[in-house]
Design a protein around this motif. Structure first.
Motif: not given
Length: 132
Positions: A4-6, A22-23, A34-35, A61-63
């Protein structure tokens, strides 16, 4: 594995909506990368992507959700840079934030969002803002 590219600006409520989307997506994926891209309009003082609060919170949060995260930064035309990085990193989906619009304005996306949607063949997820 989903890639994903955010594309993040400095709007924290908007970033939180993107994080939530994304979560939810990665809960069902078999791994995710995720980039996180922030495009500076003009950066004469040499600011870093790490100084953008929305990027820091998104990364944390994504990590915590088990996503591998890489930070990217650029300057210039936001839509062009988003499309360039999406192609360079061969992402499966682009995630952008949307802004609130008047009822008449809802018929059209913002110029950056519209340019990204029209400039790519991969899916584009457009997220609104999340209340604090």
């Amino acid at each position: 594995m989903v890639r994903l590219l955010l594309a993040l600006d400095d709007d924290l409520a908007q970033a939180r909506a993107q994080i939530t989307a994304v979560e939810n997506m990665v809960e069902t994926a078999d791994g995710a990368e995720a980039y996180l891209l922030h495009v500076f309009d003009d950066n004469p003082e040499g600011a870093s992507v790490k100084q953008v609060e929305a990027v820091r919170e998104t990364k944390d949060r994504l990590e915590a959700a088990g996503v591998t995260v890489e930070l990217l930064e650029s300057s210039g035309d936001p839509a062009g840079e988003i499309l360039r990085y999406a192609e360079e990193y061969d992402v499966d989906q682009i995630c952008v934030g949307g802004r609130k619009r008047t009822p008449a304005g809802k018929a059209l996306f913002g110029s950056v969002t519209q340019d990204v949607i029209l400039g790519t063949h991969c899916p584009v997820l457009v997220c609104g803002s999340e209340d604090e």
